[in-house]
Enzyme design. Sequence first.
Site, short mmCIF file in Angstrom:
data_model
loop_
_atom_site.label_atom_id
_atom_site.label_comp_id
_atom_site.label_asym_id
_atom_site.label_seq_id
_atom_site.Cartn_x
_atom_site.Cartn_y
_atom_site.Cartn_z
N ASN A 196 -19.93 12.61 -0.66
CA ASN A 196 -19.66 11.17 -0.69
C ASN A 196 -20.27 10.59 -1.96
OD1 ASN A 196 -19.61 8.27 -0.05
ND2 ASN A 196 -19.13 8.96 2.02
N CYS A 206 14.42 -3.43 14.53
CA CYS A 206 14.80 -2.16 15.16
C CYS A 206 16.31 -2.15 15.41
CB CYS A 206 14.03 -2.02 16.46
SG CYS A 206 14.57 -0.65 17.50
N GLN A 220 -8.44 10.87 8.25
CA GLN A 220 -8.26 9.50 8.77
C GLN A 220 -7.27 8.75 7.89
OE1 GLN A 220 -12.47 7.87 9.78
NE2 GLN A 220 -12.74 9.62 8.44
N ARG A 265 0.84 -1.21 0.00
CA ARG A 265 0.00 0.00 0.00
C ARG A 265 0.87 1.26 0.00
NH1 ARG A 265 -3.82 -0.65 4.86
NH2 ARG A 265 -4.54 1.39 4.17
N HIS A 281 -5.20 8.67 12.18
CA HIS A 281 -4.87 7.24 12.16
C HIS A 281 -3.43 6.98 11.75
CE1 HIS A 281 -9.46 6.31 11.80
NE2 HIS A 281 -9.09 6.56 13.04
#
Length: 261
Positions: free
Chosen positions: A223, A157, A103, A72, A121
Amino acid sequence: MKDPLASEVLRELRKAQRVVVFTGAGVSAESGIATFRDALTGLWTHFRAEDLATPEGFQRDPELVWGWYEARRAQVLRARPNPAHHAIAQLATHLPRVTVVTQNVDDLHERAGSAGVLHLHGSLHAPRCARCGARYPLPEASPQEPSGEGRLAPPRCGLCGGLVRPGVVWFGEMLPERELVAAQRAALGSDFLLCVGTSGVVWPAAGIPGIARDAGATVVQVNADASDLDALCHFNLRGPAGEVLPALLSAAFPGVTGEAR
Ligand code: BJW
Ligand code: ZN
């Protein structure tokens, strides 16, 4: 449904002093970014987004979840802001105060020119250690593409050796306090709130338009389809954000092109 260019919407928008634009995945749909509930195509067809976007999903299968997020992120890096992002950025040049609350975990509002965007988010571009929380610097190079099964091993990490996780907010996790408080304050002090491309099903973000409405703001929704916010909004403008927003902007402020300069 009312006409997108309804005179009441235009009148309220023109005289607005403190505007909040509250966006969801639909604002990025016309940039080719799948909406959250449509994101599981291709290699991930057999999974539910709700199962991948949880801390438990990452614990269960970190390679599957990291692979999905890296695919993504690669899609977002290839994408460009669309006319809806540009119209929102342009709005700020015509009104005294515009706060963009999103968001979305992409950076298309910023790339269209919006400043101070509040990301409720998190971000695809800010991974961190799942164990110690340290930020993980992403390499300059494009994300590695997942293997044939959609899996990709998350990096480790550099400080504690823990697994690196996406810097997004999953179900069951707290939203970043600074952003949430700032968004709620902006909604409380707004006189016009524009909801764009969100289903309004995910809380506490979905409460933002109601805060504005209870405080006396005019609430307008753009929308492509029906949403959980329809009943709450004073005006529902049905159509693709990339068409409705530039039309709204140029009707409210004639001479505007909708494209950021
Ligand atoms: C177009 C268009 C075009 C398409 N033009 N439009 C109160 C009640 C019930 C449940 C809860 C509650 N409070 C909390 C909860 C639990 C939970 C929740 O809300 N669950 C619901 C699903 C029921 N919330 C949480 O867990 C939150 N944390 C929390 O509350 O912490 C406190 C707590 C902790 C522990 C215990 C108890 C309390 C965290 C929520 C985090 C959500 N994160 C995600 C994933 C981010 C990473 C990722 O992307 O993978 O955020 S979920 C997902 O949904 C993503 C999105 O930002 C978010 C909203 O989705 P959005 O943007 O609305 O997208 P879609 O796909 O749903 O809709 C797209 C819309 O666009 C549609 O309407 C289309 O029609 C439209 N559209 N094309 C215009 N061209
Ligand atoms: Zn660590």
